[in-house]
Design an enzyme around this catalytic site. Structure first.
Site, short mmCIF file in Angstrom:
data_model
loop_
_atom_site.label_atom_id
_atom_site.label_comp_id
_atom_site.label_asym_id
_atom_site.label_seq_id
_atom_site.Cartn_x
_atom_site.Cartn_y
_atom_site.Cartn_z
CG HIS A 195 -74.02 -18.31 -24.77
ND1 HIS A 195 -73.66 -18.47 -26.09
CD2 HIS A 195 -72.99 -17.66 -24.18
CE1 HIS A 195 -72.48 -17.94 -26.29
NE2 HIS A 195 -72.04 -17.44 -25.15
CD GLU B 226 -67.09 -14.13 -21.78
OE1 GLU B 226 -66.50 -13.98 -20.68
OE2 GLU B 226 -67.12 -15.20 -22.41
#
Length: 223
Positions: free
Chosen positions: A30, A104
């Site tokens: 990202h 994550e």
């Protein structure tokens, strides 16, 4: 595919490459967030992209659109990855799917803190964490546990998109985990890989087992 565990798979011998048509994964981290700028632990917190992060997502999307041949996009559910993935979907026209397994690592009580702050407040726990992927932050998740769910997500992706090209929009730890699997690297190699925000890494996965890493941490679209 080998079982979805944190252990490195058995090596494929010799110089041979896989047979048949590979499934290609384009692993996109990202774009920038406020915590990545300050180099703070950012796990399950839903941090937004910065203005720079949105520009990075647009740059990566333009590159992927120019590459062409994108069949699908699979993203972590967090907003920083979703916004990056949505930019890719808009640029390429490929369908966007979400897999919770690509989220994550949960950094528990270390979330939002710097490495120096954690080292000062939890010195013994930090030493143990750096020494073993089985060690978890207080109230968080070990890298070994992260690997198990990330590799399960990889198995799902390869089964659902065999022979296709898929953009995987995720975070630094899941992408490092996938690269370690492709390289037959031990789990501790996670600590030896650097991935910039909005970087691209490309891996071909062959149905008979081998993988081929074509690029890693490519940021040429950001220059």
């Amino acid at each position: 595919m080998t079982a979805a565990t944190g252990d490195a798979p058995a090596a494929q011998g010799g110089w041979s490459r896989g047979r048949g048509h590979a499934t290609t994964t384009l692993l996109l981290r990202h774009g920038q967030t406020p915590l990545s700028v300050e180099r703070r632990f950012a796990g399950r917190g839903d941090f937004p992209l910065t203005d720079t992060g949105r520009q990075q997502a647009a740059a990566a999307s333009a590159r992927l659109a120019g590459r062409g041949g994108i069949d699908a996009i699979v993203s972590s559910p967090l907003s920083r990855t979703r916004r990056t993935a949505e930019a890719v979907a808009e640029a390429t026209g490929a369908p966007l799917l979400v897999d919770d397994g690509l989220v994550e690592t949960d950094f528990g009580q270390w979330e939002g803190k710097s490495f120096a702050e954690v080292s000062a407040q939890w010195p013994d726990e930090m030493t143990a964490w750096l020494a073993s992927t089985d060690a978890a932050p207080p109230g968080g998740e070990s890298f070994a546990a992260t690997a198990r769910r990330v590799l399960a997500a990889l198995d799902r992706l390869l089964a659902a998109h065999a022979g296709r090209t898929v953009v995987v929009v995720s975070h630094v730890t899941p992408i490092k985990t996938l690269l370690c699997r492709a390289l037959l690297a031990p789990p501790a190699a996670l600590f030896r890989i650097h991935l910039d925000v909005a970087s691209l890494s490309e891996v071909d996965w062959f149905s008979d087992g081998p993988a081929l890493v074509r690029s890693m941490n490519d940021t040429s679209h950001l220059r």
